[in-house]
Design an enzyme around this catalytic site. Structure first.
Site, PDB file in Angstrom:
ATOM      1  N   GLU A  89       0.650  -1.093   0.135  1.00 49.87           N
ATOM      2  CA  GLU A  89      -0.214  -0.053  -0.138  1.00 49.87           C
ATOM      3  C   GLU A  89       0.866   1.212  -0.054  1.00 49.87           C
ATOM      4  OE1 GLU A  89      -3.470  -0.084   2.721  1.00 49.87           O
ATOM      5  OE2 GLU A  89      -2.447  -1.985   3.425  1.00 49.87           O
ATOM      6  N   ARG A 316       5.652 -13.351   9.542  1.00 51.94           N
ATOM      7  CA  ARG A 316       6.403 -12.141   9.128  1.00 51.94           C
ATOM      8  C   ARG A 316       7.617 -12.057  10.232  1.00 51.94           C
ATOM      9  NH1 ARG A 316       4.662  -7.933  12.611  1.00 51.94           N
ATOM     10  NH2 ARG A 316       2.741  -8.637  13.949  1.00 51.94           N
ATOM     11  N   LYS A 326       3.584   2.721  11.309  1.00 54.83           N
ATOM     12  CA  LYS A 326       3.654   4.001  10.550  1.00 54.83           C
ATOM     13  C   LYS A 326       3.191   5.098  11.399  1.00 54.83           C
ATOM     14  CE  LYS A 326       2.296   1.671   6.412  1.00 54.83           C
ATOM     15  NZ  LYS A 326       1.135   1.310   5.394  1.00 54.83           N
TER      16      LYS A 326
END
Length: 632
Positions: A89, A316, A326
């Site tokens: 994204e 992950r 973020k």
């Protein structure tokens, strides 16, 4: 003995005799055995030669594809043409965790002679900015990968809309006007605490009515959050990803690529699998947080009758001792805790690049860890250990002095200059050599001199000698001067301990780095050195009382404004990148970035030049220490 004297021997007392024992019975001699046949002598194995002192062979860079999870994924669907995608994204900068996804998706395709798309999942114009598109593309190239094509989910907005209408017509979707609270209650409330799940009151509205309302959403009849297109899935399924997920929502913001054409935008759950299908993705590889989504992924492809790729999930990569979200990174940047998104104390990929971490080291780290379905929580020290091992074999060595004091060697002439040849690598002659000047005045690090000596200190002190790296003979301190205001030593006087002809040379216990003072050689080269330590004090900043901002390490950056480096830095700069691997292979001919000028500062750490070096000023960033710092 001298003078013919007899030695004065001490007479020992006679040992008492033991009682007489009866004689032993004599044994009869045995009949001799016939001789064995003569054997041929065995050839002696050749004596093993001592292995030369060379770096260890690197780990197989493709081991993560040859074994474990990724091998089983390929065996499950050994397609003739492997096609993967990396679908970020574009609403933030990539971080260390994304490097694993990049290495897996691009590397898996490359290993099997396939293709990998870079697809920007640009379905939310409220959060997307052009700088993120550019930075993501740069980071993928920096890691050494080239996308087969760069595509955008927005390329498919028309096709996605048509499939949404098809889904409605097949009674697979409906328009919902419920509030967020009502939708949450329909799903059983927070963690199912509000009671059993139940259907939205709009779920059974006529197909044509939903189709009309969907077109009205597109044409501007409704404002944001007044209407949604929801998929009609299976509320009895225990998987929350089958509880009538949203497929389209209203967003009143122009899109960076399609402008004002659309007021409705597809969600990730609707877009992702369909775009995978459009691009003929064979293996849709994502992290385990999307494991539950596999059911809805496959459901939607089947519901609209299109090709269904195979989705599989891996664990992950997460780094402890820092923050990667973020939102939290943005707060650190906006409130000036760090210089920016590329501050070397962060673990965004642009920050790691500026810090000097080579892209090859990141790929080697991911490969070392391997791939499985388990979440990988790795400490920063483990990451740095891997980087250190990589740098040891790939960068040259130079002499760097962080906090210099001058040493005047009184028994050398004022114009004394001796060329000292230094290897760029003690293990690999291919790195070459360079010359540095040894002169009457040299500089050493402040910590390499003590005003008062003790038996456990092996460097320079009054009356004590120390070796200088590659200089033939040691120097011995005779006196020193101090600044009256600060009390700091400003200079040391010494003698060059060159022995007289025929006199044995006593090798010193310790050798230290140094830099000579010679205007002719433009030595020393002045530099500002930035030593980066962990930004946070604990392994879990989020658990700190008062939040992660209360866990900031006040000593995360130490600056040495008056450091000096030897003149070999000029050749290292000309020959950059160090090393020419991954996305830095094409850095020759002056194209190499500042961060590719890497070296080991002997006895100090690994360094690179910083982008602030522009304009003749040399600024160095410490990449990692020579060994794991005590107390980390």
């Amino acid at each position: 003995m001298e003078n013919g004297e007899e030695p004065n021997l001490q007479v020992l007392p006679e040992r008492p005799k033991e009682a007489q024992k009866p004689p032993k019975k004599e044994k009869q001699p045995k009949t001799p055995k016939p001789p064995k046949p003569t054997k041929e002598p065995k050839p002696q194995p050749a004596k093993k030669e001592k292995a030369p002192n060379v770096p260890a062979a690197p780990t197989d860079p493709n081991s993560m594809f040859k074994e474990g999870f990724l091998k089983s994924v390929h065996n499950e669907k050994p397609s003739e043409r492997i096609v993967t995608r990396f679908p970020p994204e574009p609403n933030g900068f990539l971080h260390i965790g994304h490097s694993k996804a990049i290495a897996i998706n691009f590397g898996f395709a490359k290993y099997h002679d396939g293709l990998c798309y870079l697809r920007f999942d640009d379905t939310n114009p409220e959060a997307e900015e052009e700088k993120y598109f550019t930075a993501i593309e740069d980071m993928i190239q920096w890691l050494g990968f080239k996308p087969y094509q760069i595509t955008y989910s927005s390329d498919n907005f028309d096709k996605l809309y048509d499939l949404a209408e098809r889904l409605i017509q097949k009674d697979g979707a409906y328009i919902c006007h419920c509030t967020d609270t009502e939708i949450k209650l329909q799903k059983g409330g927070e963690k199912g605490t509000a009671g059993p799940r139940y259907a939205c009151p709009h779920r059974d509205r006529p197909t044509q009515e939903s189709l009309t309302e969907f077109r009205a959403m597109k044409d501007g009849k409704y404002k944001p959050r007044e209407a949604f297109l929801r998929m009609k899935q299976d509320l009895t399924d225990g998987n929350p990803q089958m509880w009538d997920l949203a497929a389209y929502r209203i967003l009143e913001k122009p899109h960076h690529r399609t402008g004002d054409k659309w007021r409705i935008y597809p969600t990730y759950d609707f877009t992702h699998c369909l775009c995978d299908s459009f691009e003929n993705i064979s293996h849709s590889l994502c992290t385990t947080e999307f494991q539950l989504s596999r059911v809805s992924y496959e459901w939607l492809c089947d519901a609209v009758d299109i090709y269904k790729p195979m989705q599989r999930e891996y664990g992950r990569l997460n780094l402890t001792g820092t923050v990667l979200s973020k939102r939290k990174l943005l707060k650190l940047v906006e409130e000036k805790y760090v210089r920016g998104w590329d501050d070397p104390r962060l673990y965004t990929l642009i920050a790691l690049r500026r810090r000097g971490i080579p892209p090859g080291a990141i790929l080697a780290f991911v490969n070392e860890l391997g791939v499985s379905t388990a979440l990988t929580n790795i400490q920063i020290v483990r990451f740095e250990q891997s980087v250190r091992k990589y740098l040891e074999q790939t960068v040259p060595r130079l002499m760097l002095v962080l906090d210099p004091i001058s040493v005047i060697i009184d028994n050398l002439p004022d114009d004394y200059v001796e060329d000292i040849e230094l290897p760029f690598s003690p293990k690999d002659p291919a790195f070459g050599t360079h010359i540095v000047p040894f002169t009457k005045t040299i500089y050493i690090n402040r910590t390499d001199f003590r005003e008062e000596d003790n038996k456990d200190f092996f460097r320079l002190a009054p009356g004590k000698a120390v070796g200088l790296l590659k200089v033939p003979f040691p120097i011995k301190a005779t006196s020193f001067g101090k600044d009256e205001k600060t009390g700091l030593v400003t200079s040391v006087h010494a003698t060059y301990e060159k022995p007289d002809n025929g006199t044995a040379f006593k090798k010193p216990k310790t050798y230290i780095q140094w830099v000579g003072s010679s205007a002719k050689h433009n030595s020393p080269v002045k530099a500002e050195v930035r030593i980066f330590n962990p930004l946070f004090k604990s392994e879990n900043p989020d658990s700190a009382e008062g939040g992660y901002l209360n866990d900031i390490n006040p000593h995360s950056e130490e600056i040495y404004p008056d450091a000096i480096i030897e003149t070999g830095i000029q050749e290292v700069q000309k020959r950059a990148p160090w090393p020419a691997e991954a996305g830095e292979k094409d850095g020759e001919g002056g194209k190499a970035g500042w961060e590719t000028i890497r070296f080991q500062g002997m006895r100090v750490g690994y360094f690179c030049t910083d982008s602030d070096s522009a304009g003749g000023k040399v600024v160095l960033n410490r990449i990692v220490s020579l060994k794991e710092d005590a107390g980390k």
